[in-house]
Design a protein around this motif. Structure first.
Motif, mmCIF file in Angstrom:
data_model
loop_
_atom_site.group_PDB
_atom_site.id
_atom_site.type_symbol
_atom_site.label_atom_id
_atom_site.label_comp_id
_atom_site.label_asym_id
_atom_site.label_seq_id
_atom_site.Cartn_x
_atom_site.Cartn_y
_atom_site.Cartn_z
ATOM 1 N N LYS A 7 0.833 -1.209 0.000
ATOM 2 C CA LYS A 7 0.000 0.000 0.000
ATOM 3 C C LYS A 7 0.864 1.254 0.000
ATOM 4 O O LYS A 7 0.554 2.228 -0.694
ATOM 5 N N VAL A 8 1.959 1.239 0.747
ATOM 6 C CA VAL A 8 2.874 2.381 0.772
ATOM 7 C C VAL A 8 3.447 2.633 -0.625
ATOM 8 O O VAL A 8 3.455 3.768 -1.118
ATOM 9 N N ILE A 9 3.940 1.572 -1.265
ATOM 10 C CA ILE A 9 4.556 1.736 -2.585
ATOM 11 C C ILE A 9 3.518 2.156 -3.621
ATOM 12 O O ILE A 9 3.769 3.048 -4.443
ATOM 13 N N ALA A 10 2.340 1.529 -3.585
ATOM 14 C CA ALA A 10 1.297 1.874 -4.548
ATOM 15 C C ALA A 10 0.916 3.345 -4.435
ATOM 16 O O ALA A 10 0.812 4.054 -5.451
ATOM 17 N N ASN A 11 0.723 3.829 -3.219
ATOM 18 C CA ASN A 11 0.313 5.221 -3.060
ATOM 19 C C ASN A 11 1.458 6.199 -3.293
ATOM 20 O O ASN A 11 1.235 7.326 -3.743
ATOM 21 N N GLY A 12 2.690 5.773 -3.002
ATOM 22 C CA GLY A 12 3.842 6.591 -3.374
ATOM 23 C C GLY A 12 3.906 6.765 -4.882
ATOM 24 O O GLY A 12 4.169 7.860 -5.394
ATOM 25 N N LEU A 13 3.625 5.686 -5.607
ATOM 26 C CA LEU A 13 3.580 5.746 -7.070
ATOM 27 C C LEU A 13 2.421 6.604 -7.558
ATOM 28 O O LEU A 13 2.568 7.423 -8.473
ATOM 29 N N ASN A 14 1.243 6.424 -6.957
ATOM 30 C CA ASN A 14 0.076 7.197 -7.375
ATOM 31 C C ASN A 14 0.331 8.698 -7.272
ATOM 32 O O ASN A 14 -0.006 9.465 -8.178
ATOM 33 N N ILE A 15 0.953 9.120 -6.177
ATOM 34 C CA ILE A 15 1.233 10.547 -5.986
ATOM 35 C C ILE A 15 2.291 11.028 -6.972
ATOM 36 O O ILE A 15 2.208 12.135 -7.511
ATOM 37 N N ALA A 16 3.300 10.193 -7.218
ATOM 38 C CA ALA A 16 4.408 10.599 -8.097
ATOM 39 C C ALA A 16 4.005 10.632 -9.568
ATOM 40 O O ALA A 16 4.475 11.484 -10.327
ATOM 41 N N LEU A 17 3.143 9.703 -9.984
ATOM 42 C CA LEU A 17 2.831 9.558 -11.398
ATOM 43 C C LEU A 17 1.759 10.523 -11.891
ATOM 44 O O LEU A 17 1.672 10.800 -13.082
ATOM 45 N N HIS A 18 0.925 11.008 -10.974
ATOM 46 C CA HIS A 18 -0.154 11.919 -11.368
ATOM 47 C C HIS A 18 0.065 13.287 -10.719
ATOM 48 O O HIS A 18 0.212 13.379 -9.500
ATOM 49 N N GLN A 19 0.071 14.328 -11.520
ATOM 50 C CA GLN A 19 0.375 15.668 -11.031
ATOM 51 C C GLN A 19 -0.759 16.209 -10.160
ATOM 52 O O GLN A 19 -1.933 16.145 -10.533
ATOM 53 N N GLY A 20 -0.373 16.734 -8.999
ATOM 54 C CA GLY A 20 -1.348 17.371 -8.118
ATOM 55 C C GLY A 20 -2.225 16.418 -7.334
ATOM 56 O O GLY A 20 -3.171 16.833 -6.663
ATOM 57 N N ILE A 21 -1.944 15.108 -7.390
ATOM 58 C CA ILE A 21 -2.743 14.113 -6.682
ATOM 59 C C ILE A 21 -2.260 13.999 -5.237
ATOM 60 O O ILE A 21 -1.057 13.968 -4.967
ATOM 61 N N THR A 22 -3.211 13.928 -4.296
ATOM 62 C CA THR A 22 -2.881 13.744 -2.885
ATOM 63 C C THR A 22 -3.349 12.366 -2.424
ATOM 64 O O THR A 22 -4.074 11.669 -3.150
ATOM 65 N N LEU A 23 -2.974 12.007 -1.199
ATOM 66 C CA LEU A 23 -3.423 10.723 -0.654
ATOM 67 C C LEU A 23 -4.941 10.667 -0.543
ATOM 68 O O LEU A 23 -5.556 9.627 -0.782
#
Length: 334
Positions: A310-326
């Motif tokens: 979950k940590v890695i997936a959400n770290g990726l989600n934030i990094a790959l999409h601009q302006g996305i938060t948790l």
């Protein structure tokens, strides 16, 4: 993977430490700077960040790692269910990924979850892919319903050779040739040579990956050379070999005896000063006839792998999409 004197590790940080230990054993007073290897430290007490950059063939030869960048996040309490630390680790991981990815607004990203989903310590990759914001199909079919800043991300968990009968690298190469991503991000479980780094360490590397190399089961390399596109590897050590575990346990016992001893401190100090790598070699030779190359993982691995994925997936989600938060990620995945 470095394998010298039967010391194996997937972590560039540990490979660097191993070479330094060898130099110290030769009589070096201080830890030497290795030619062609640049090390930078950052982060906090809870999230220690080490950036290792291999800059020349000399550095590549010295630590057994290809030239490139290796970022290690050491989070000793990563195994704990601490919400604040979880969020901080997601953000720290995303920041390091942004530094290393160099994406444009329209970059297409393929995330590959390597590993066997039927074996928990090896299921990290598939579990990460299940927690990603996959958006390539949305941008293709319903682009008006997608927020600005969202990049086209797709993901696959191709399994392992023993399940599919196909080299994982061949599967990934076929997908890459079809969808033509700008970058591939490969997630895999790793092996460590220190118990304290199991399930507490995340490594990012821009040099690709050889699945299974940490446990001596090397498969087709997934890298720029084989795929024709940049490959970023993210891994977490989930296993350690029995000799490493015995070695670390002996060190802990000696430390405890040294602290409590009223007499014979010189004897315990002598034991502590025995070269760690020579001790490892001896332990491995003693264990070999009884257990062979035994690989060990903690008993709570099920919960821990879920949490780290979950940590890695959400770290990726934030990094790959601009302006996305948790919070945005949580709403999307609901």
């Amino acid at each position: 993977m470095i394998q010298s004197r039967n010391i194996t590790t997937d972590l560039a940080l540990e490979a660097h430490e191993f070479v330094q230990e060898q130099e110290q054993a030769k009589g070096a007073v201080q830890q030497p700077d290795l030619p062609g290897v640049v090390v930078e430290h950052a982060g906090t007490q809870d999230i220690k960040i080490t950036r290792v950059k291999v800059t020349s063939p000399t550095g590549e030869a010295s630590i057994g790692k290809p030239m490139g960048n290796y970022v290690t996040l050491e989070v000793p309490r990563l195994k704990e269910n601490d919400q604040v630390l979880y969020e901080d680790t997601c953000k720290a991981l995303s920041q390091e990924l942004v530094r290393i990815l160099n994406l444009s607004e329209k970059s297409t990203i393929l995330v590959v979850g390597l590993g066997n989903w039927n074996v928990t310590p090896d299921a990290l990759g598939p579990k990460v892919t299940s927690g990603l914001m996959v958006t390539r199909h949305l941008l293709e079919y319903v682009p008006k319903q997608v927020d600005e800043g969202v990049r086209p991300v797709c993901a696959v968990a191709p399994g392992v050779l023993g399940i599919t009968g196909i080299e994982t690298g061949e599967i990934v190469k076929g997908i890459v040739e079809r969808i033509k991503p700008d970058v591939v991000i490969a997630i895999d479980a790793l092996a460590s040579r220190r118990m304290e780094r199991v399930n507490t360490t995340i490594q990012i590397a821009d040099t690709g990956i050889s699945p299974g190399s940490g446990v001596g089961n090397k498969r087709m390399e997934i890298s720029l050379n084989t795929l024709g596109v940049p490959v970023i590897a993210i891994g977490v050590p989930t296993v350690v070999d029995a000799a490493t575990m015995a070695n670390d346990t002996i060190d802990l016992v000696i430390d405890s005896l040294l602290n409590e001893a009223q007499e014979d401190k010189q004897f315990y100090s002598m034991l502590k000063n025995i070269d760690r790598n020579e001790k490892y070699q001896l332990i491995q030779e003693v264990l070999e006839p009884y257990v062979g190359n035994l690989i060990v993982t903690p008993k709570e691995i099920d919960d821990v792998v879920d949490r780290i994925a979950k940590v890695i997936a959400n770290g990726l989600n934030i990094a790959l999409h601009q302006g996305i938060t948790l919070d945005d990620v949580n709403r999307y995945l609901q």
